[in-house]
Design a protein around this motif. Structure first.
Motif, short mmCIF file in Angstrom:
data_model
loop_
_atom_site.label_atom_id
_atom_site.label_comp_id
_atom_site.label_asym_id
_atom_site.label_seq_id
_atom_site.Cartn_x
_atom_site.Cartn_y
_atom_site.Cartn_z
N GLU A 217 0.82 -1.22 0.00
CA GLU A 217 0.00 0.00 0.00
C GLU A 217 0.85 1.27 0.00
O GLU A 217 0.41 2.34 0.42
N LEU A 218 2.08 1.16 -0.47
CA LEU A 218 2.94 2.33 -0.64
C LEU A 218 2.76 2.90 -2.04
O LEU A 218 2.38 2.19 -2.98
N ALA A 219 3.03 4.19 -2.18
CA ALA A 219 2.96 4.82 -3.49
C ALA A 219 4.03 4.24 -4.40
O ALA A 219 5.17 4.04 -3.98
N VAL A 220 3.66 3.94 -5.64
CA VAL A 220 4.56 3.26 -6.57
C VAL A 220 4.71 4.08 -7.85
O VAL A 220 3.73 4.62 -8.37
N GLN A 221 5.94 4.13 -8.33
CA GLN A 221 6.25 4.83 -9.58
C GLN A 221 7.14 3.93 -10.42
O GLN A 221 8.04 3.27 -9.91
N ALA A 222 6.89 3.89 -11.73
CA ALA A 222 7.71 3.08 -12.62
C ALA A 222 9.06 3.76 -12.84
O ALA A 222 9.15 4.98 -12.98
N ILE A 223 10.12 2.94 -12.86
CA ILE A 223 11.49 3.44 -13.02
C ILE A 223 12.19 2.62 -14.11
O ILE A 223 12.09 1.41 -14.15
N GLU A 224 12.93 3.30 -14.96
CA GLU A 224 13.80 2.65 -15.95
C GLU A 224 15.25 2.91 -15.57
O GLU A 224 15.62 4.04 -15.25
N LEU A 225 16.05 1.86 -15.58
CA LEU A 225 17.50 2.01 -15.40
C LEU A 225 18.16 1.55 -16.70
O LEU A 225 18.43 0.38 -16.91
N ALA A 226 18.42 2.50 -17.57
CA ALA A 226 18.86 2.18 -18.93
C ALA A 226 20.21 1.47 -18.96
O ALA A 226 20.49 0.69 -19.88
N SER A 227 21.06 1.73 -17.97
CA SER A 227 22.41 1.14 -18.00
C SER A 227 22.54 -0.09 -17.10
O SER A 227 23.66 -0.51 -16.79
N LEU A 228 21.43 -0.69 -16.68
CA LEU A 228 21.47 -1.85 -15.79
C LEU A 228 22.26 -3.00 -16.42
O LEU A 228 23.11 -3.62 -15.76
N LYS A 229 21.99 -3.31 -17.68
CA LYS A 229 22.69 -4.42 -18.32
C LYS A 229 24.17 -4.12 -18.51
O LYS A 229 25.02 -5.01 -18.35
N ASP A 230 24.49 -2.88 -18.83
CA ASP A 230 25.90 -2.51 -18.96
C ASP A 230 26.61 -2.64 -17.61
O ASP A 230 27.78 -3.04 -17.54
#
Length: 380
Positions: A217-230
């Motif tokens: 029940e916490l506020a949620v926001q979508a996040i992208e980490l573009a360099s995760l695979k690198d």
């Protein structure tokens, strides 16, 4: 009992009610050899003094009950060790326990001890924690002392605890980290914001994480980490170079397991150019995670992208390097990261939910884990 290499009882108190903890065999305990579960180090001299984390635990009233088994030289993800034995995965004996801190995760999961210490260089606390269905924390890099811990020189490795419940985890952290703020780790976090990181993971794992976050029940926001695979690839280059420097000389002994010898030989080929490129990625990824944590209080993603493979599959050569795709990047960046077991629908196994926090805000990571634990009714 292959979770342990040696059992003993060290305590600064005579209380039979003192909490018990086991220590990974890459961490010095005075009077015992630190062999890293390797035949090549079986004749290592006895440690002359406790590692600082061990001394702090004893001073805080913990009973140290033994040294735990591990993937040889802390350089593997399966936990399989044909020299010292392979620890049992308490969730499913047919599956790998994870590496490298396999014995510590196994000992906690089998309830032999209240807690255990491991080390995490490329996911080696969080991976076994997720495999074995327990909690594991990699603190912020540099926050917990590594005095008396192998390898001596590292830019990745962190000492971290395994437990079955967050309250015990907080008690361990309070003992080993004099700056740890237990009250902050137990505070109300109902107004905090979670960033859900988009990653590739099996459907059942992804659903388990989403269901757990929904129940928070916490506020949620979508996040992208573009360099995760690198960052995953860069983390591999750094761990290879640093492990080769620390242990590469042992190849000449002829006493290493075949998998470790092969990995060390390959690691020796890591070039200066590889490391320069990895350091550029380290800076980029660290900045990206920091920016994401300006928008939310913690990041959440799976610990492992899939369930641990079977021992049979691992022995047959199935690659496990992808197991660390979601955990290794945060060794590179140095952020605190915790794995919390969460239910998988229609399964007796649990998935690992990984919580990432701002550097030196390990307390918020623990507080969010405690909040989720309470919401899921998982406290053991």
């Amino acid at each position: 009992m292959s979770a342990f290499l040696q059992t003993f009882d060290l305590s600064a108190t005579d209380s039979a009610d003192a909490p018990t903890i086991a220590i990974k065999d890459s961490i010095d305990v005075a009077g015992y050899a630190t062999t890293a579960a390797s035949r090549a180090l079986a004749d290592a001299p006895l440690a002359s003094e406790h590692a600082e984390v061990v001394r702090r635990l004893l001073d805080a009233g913990w009973r140290v009950t033994g040294k735990t088994n591990m993937h040889e030289l802390a350089f593997g993800m399966t936990g399989i060790n044909d020299f010292s034995g392979t620890p049992v995965n308490p969730q499913d004996e047919a599956r790998i326990p994870g590496g490298s801190s396999s014995g510590s995760a196994s000992a906690v999961g089998q309830k032999f001890v209240d807690a255990a210490l491991g080390t995490d260089t490329g996911g080696s606390v969080r991976g076994p924690a997720a495999c074995c269905g327990v909690i594991g924390l990699k603190p912020t890099f540099g926050r917990v002392s590594r005095h008396g811990v192998a390898p001596r020189v590292t830019t990745l490795d962190c000492v971290g605890p395994f437990t079955r419940e967050t309250d015990t985890l907080i008690r361990v952290m309070t003992a080993i980290d004099p700056s740890f703020r237990a009250d902050d780790a137990r505070r109300d976090v109902s107004q905090l914001r979670i960033g859900m990181v988009a990653v590739d993971a099996d459907d059942d794992i992804a659903k388990a994480i989403a269901d757990a976050v929904g129940k928070s029940e916490l506020a949620v926001q979508a996040i992208e980490l573009a360099s995760l695979k690198d960052a995953f690839t860069a983390g591999l280059a750094v761990i290879n170079a640093e492990t080769s420097r620390a242990f590469g000389h042992l190849v000449a002994s002829g006493k290493l397991g075949a998998d470790i010898e092969a990995r060390l030989r390959a690691a020796a080929a890591t070039s200066a150019a590889d490391l320069d490129a990895a350091e550029r990625v380290r800076r980029t990824f660290t900045d990206e995670v920091d920016r994401a944590l300006d928008r939310v209080d913690v990041l959440v993603l799976p610990t492992l992208p899939s369930l641990p493979i079977t021992l049979e599959a691992a022995r047959a050569g199935t690659s496990v390097i992808g197991m660390s795709s979601l955990i290794r990047p945060f060794n590179l960046s140095g952020h605190p990261a915790l794995s919390l077991p969460v239910p998988i629908e229609r399964s007796t196994l649990k998935a690992g939910l990984q919580i990432i926090g701002r550097k030196n805000d390990d307390e918020t990571v623990c507080a969010v884990a405690a909040h989720l634990e309470a919401r899921l009714g998982q406290s053991a």
